[in-house]
Scaffold this active site. Structure first.
Site, PDB file in Angstrom:
ATOM      1  N   ARG A   1       0.837  -1.213   0.092  1.00  0.00           N
ATOM      2  CA  ARG A   1       0.201  -0.188  -0.039  1.00  0.00           C
ATOM      3  C   ARG A   1       0.764   1.050   0.048  1.00  0.00           C
ATOM      4  O   ARG A   1       0.240   2.388   0.206  1.00  0.00           O
ATOM      5  CB  ARG A   1      -0.929   0.000   1.281  1.00  0.00           C
ATOM      6  CG  ARG A   1      -2.131   0.963   1.069  1.00  0.00           C
ATOM      7  CD  ARG A   1      -3.057   0.863   2.134  1.00  0.00           C
ATOM      8  NE  ARG A   1      -4.147   2.350   2.011  1.00  0.00           N
ATOM      9  CZ  ARG A   1      -3.581   3.607   2.408  1.00  0.00           C
ATOM     10  NH1 ARG A   1      -2.330   3.672   2.622  1.00  0.00           N
ATOM     11  NH2 ARG A   1      -4.547   4.395   2.202  1.00  0.00           N
ATOM     12  N   LEU A   2       2.093   1.137  -0.367  1.00  0.00           N
ATOM     13  CA  LEU A   2       3.074   2.416  -0.220  1.00  0.00           C
ATOM     14  C   LEU A   2       2.662   2.994  -1.798  1.00  0.00           C
ATOM     15  O   LEU A   2       4.071   2.887  -2.602  1.00  0.00           O
ATOM     16  CB  LEU A   2       4.252   2.078   0.135  1.00  0.00           C
ATOM     17  CG  LEU A   2       4.533   2.002   1.738  1.00  0.00           C
ATOM     18  CD1 LEU A   2       5.969   1.595   2.047  1.00  0.00           C
ATOM     19  CD2 LEU A   2       4.110   3.234   2.534  1.00  0.00           C
TER      20      LEU A   2
END
Length: 215
Positions: free
Chosen positions: A194-195
């Protein structure tokens, strides 16, 4: 409800390569062009599909999928019935946002700006580039308005087809194009854990300014 999947537990990992500031073009239109070309090569049938989000005087947002038909330094263009819900909302509030989502490339692009109506000649040119069946449907339909039955609409199309048999179907004055003039772009590249990589281009007196956003 017991047979309904628990959607909160669904997960997807993003595995595409990242997007760095050094890779970005200084001009967001150039950057969009690069990504659009890659999307066209990978998914030619869906690459130009975009969500158009509008809001009328009452403030309620509305979103729907439309097709991008042209983009250049003047803006991003699509065509529709001016009497439709989106047409009425744009008349009341000529601001909108476009969203492109290319799932296989794990990319999104948001484009926000003011909207203007294209002149009738541009709409007429595109209208006559469409297949005859699409022309008939556009001319027969009062988009977004209720109708008693599909048969009624089909009858209208058949009557128009007969009326203009062997002749050019005139482009209705109520049908044509819009152009969104960008003031903000956001490029989103999915990343692991999710970065995600997000970059926003925003226009001011000195030109386009780029900043990285947290995911």
């Amino acid at each position: 409800m017991s047979d309904t999947p628990e959607i909160s537990a669904l997960r997807r990992e993003y595995v595409a390569a990242g997007l760095s500031r050094a890779e970005l073009a200084a001009d967001p239109l150039e950057q969009f062009g690069h990504w659009m070309q890659q999307a066209l090569e990978a998914y030619p049938d869906d690459a130009t599909s975009m969500t158009l989000a509008t809001a009328g005087a009452d403030g309620w947002p509305a979103a729907r999928i439309v097709l991008l038909k042209r983009f250049d330094a003047d803006g991003f263009c699509w065509f529709t019935d001016f009497r439709s819900e989106k047409g009425e909302q744009l008349q009341q509030n000529p601001k909108a946002e476009l969203l492109f989502y290319w799932r296989g490339l794990e990319r999104q692009v948001r484009i926000r700006g003011r909207v203007e109506q294209l002149d009738h000649a541009m709409g007429e040119t595109y209208f006559h580039e469409r297949p005859r069946g699409s022309q008939l449907s556009a001319a027969a339909s009062h988009q977004s308005f209720p109708i008693d039955h599909r048969i009624t609409l089909e009858q209208r199309v058949a009557e128009l087809d007969q009326t203009f048999e062997g002749a050019v179907i005139p482009c209705p004055l109520t049908w044509g194009g819009y152009r969104l003039i960008p003031e903000l772009y956001e490029f989103w590249q999915g990343r692991e854990n999710r970065l995600h990589d997000r970059f926003r281009y925003q226009y001011n007196d000195t030109g386009w300014q780029i900043e990285r956003l947290q995911p």
